[in-house]
Write an enzyme that holds these catalytic residues in place. Sequence first.
Site, PDB file in Angstrom:
ATOM      1  N   GLN A 269       0.856  -1.198   0.000  1.00  0.00           N
ATOM      2  CA  GLN A 269       0.000   0.000   0.000  1.00  0.00           C
ATOM      3  C   GLN A 269       0.888   1.242   0.000  1.00  0.00           C
ATOM      4  OE1 GLN A 269      -2.214  -0.620   3.684  1.00  0.00           O
ATOM      5  NE2 GLN A 269      -0.737   0.553   4.876  1.00  0.00           N
TER       6      GLN A 269
ATOM      7  N   ILE B 137       3.145   4.470  -0.624  1.00  0.00           N
ATOM      8  CA  ILE B 137       4.182   4.865  -1.586  1.00  0.00           C
ATOM      9  C   ILE B 137       4.772   3.636  -2.294  1.00  0.00           C
ATOM     10  CG2 ILE B 137       6.416   6.033  -1.838  1.00  0.00           C
ATOM     11  CD1 ILE B 137       5.655   7.602   0.783  1.00  0.00           C
TER      12      ILE B 137
ATOM     13  N   TYR C 167      11.341   8.203  15.194  1.00  0.00           N
ATOM     14  CA  TYR C 167      11.210   8.185  13.732  1.00  0.00           C
ATOM     15  C   TYR C 167      12.285   9.046  13.069  1.00  0.00           C
ATOM     16  CZ  TYR C 167       8.935   8.476   9.141  1.00  0.00           C
ATOM     17  OH  TYR C 167       8.650   8.419   7.796  1.00  0.00           O
TER      18      TYR C 167
ATOM     19  N   PRO D 193      -2.477   4.906   3.773  1.00  0.00           N
ATOM     20  CA  PRO D 193      -3.292   4.263   4.814  1.00  0.00           C
ATOM     21  C   PRO D 193      -2.732   4.448   6.225  1.00  0.00           C
ATOM     22  CG  PRO D 193      -3.156   2.846   2.903  1.00  0.00           C
ATOM     23  CD  PRO D 193      -2.241   4.002   2.623  1.00  0.00           C
TER      24      PRO D 193
ATOM     25  N   ARG E 247       1.602  21.370   7.869  1.00  0.00           N
ATOM     26  CA  ARG E 247       3.070  21.226   7.809  1.00  0.00           C
ATOM     27  C   ARG E 247       3.609  21.599   6.426  1.00  0.00           C
ATOM     28  NH1 ARG E 247       4.705  15.663  10.938  1.00  0.00           N
ATOM     29  NH2 ARG E 247       4.358  14.715   8.915  1.00  0.00           N
TER      30      ARG E 247
END
Length: 244
Positions: free
Chosen positions: A15, A17, A146, A182, A204
């Site tokens: 799903q 990219i 992250y 998603p 952003r």
Amino acid sequence: MRLQGKHILVTAAGQGIGRASVLALAAEGATVLATDINEQLLASYEGVQRVRTLKLDVLDKAAIAKAVTSMPALDVLFNCAGFVHSGTALQATDDEWNFALNLNVRAQFWAIQSALPRMVAAGRGSIINMASVCSSIKGLPNRFIYGTTKAAVIGLTKSVAADYVADGIRCNAICPGTVDTPSLGERINANPDPEAARKAFIARQPMGRLAKAEEIAPLVVFLASDESTFVTGQTYAIDGGITI
Ligand code: NAD
């Protein structure tokens, strides 16, 4: 067709990219091995020309090596798998840290280690690693783990580019802004006020909107193609103006 005859491995192709990229790569004539941990998502490729699917957990080193071996040739590796953790340094747990470093960084190291011998033997290859503008490029709130992992991806990318430039191997990183996929929807819906969360994600980008996955895929096609044969060690922001 710009990718005729090229064999490409894509991780996390189920799903978002990864999927948009597989479709764009195959449309340009590439033969693509589309892999994902979620077999159900891969079923959506049924009938798509030049796409073979394989269930692959990128946290399984032996399975990555097997996937690489199963390909008749390997011209391009797109390391797309990654997971977004929310939270600050004070909120981060060791388990979250370990999981994210393994999925976002170590899995790329393993895939590259599997792919490189074949690419070096062939004297050519393009490795494309998924990073993010949230990395060494930009600090964003609540993205401690992250951002750390995606900064590591940029370092890893430059190291591989430097070590294998004389072997004909190129290695570049893609750094998207906020893309409507998603998992972004899940992050938005997990928020107590999803509408406000969506607005904050949109805000952003100075362009005032989210990217579509199909807006990232053309960069993957470019880096996979012979149009980028003089490009290596680069980090490509594709971010609606975040880094202006
Ligand atoms: P997504 O997060 O919606 O989907 C991720 C896919 O990864 C799923 O199909 C899932 O099944 C698969 N996956 C999860 N764990 C896996 C594993 N262990 N092995 C193999 N596959 C696994 O897709 P996305 O939002 O397009 O994100 C893809 C990549 O792009 C990630 O590395 C992400 O960090 C990066 N990225 C996303 C955004 C964004 O805003 N969506 C922005 C910058 C970077």
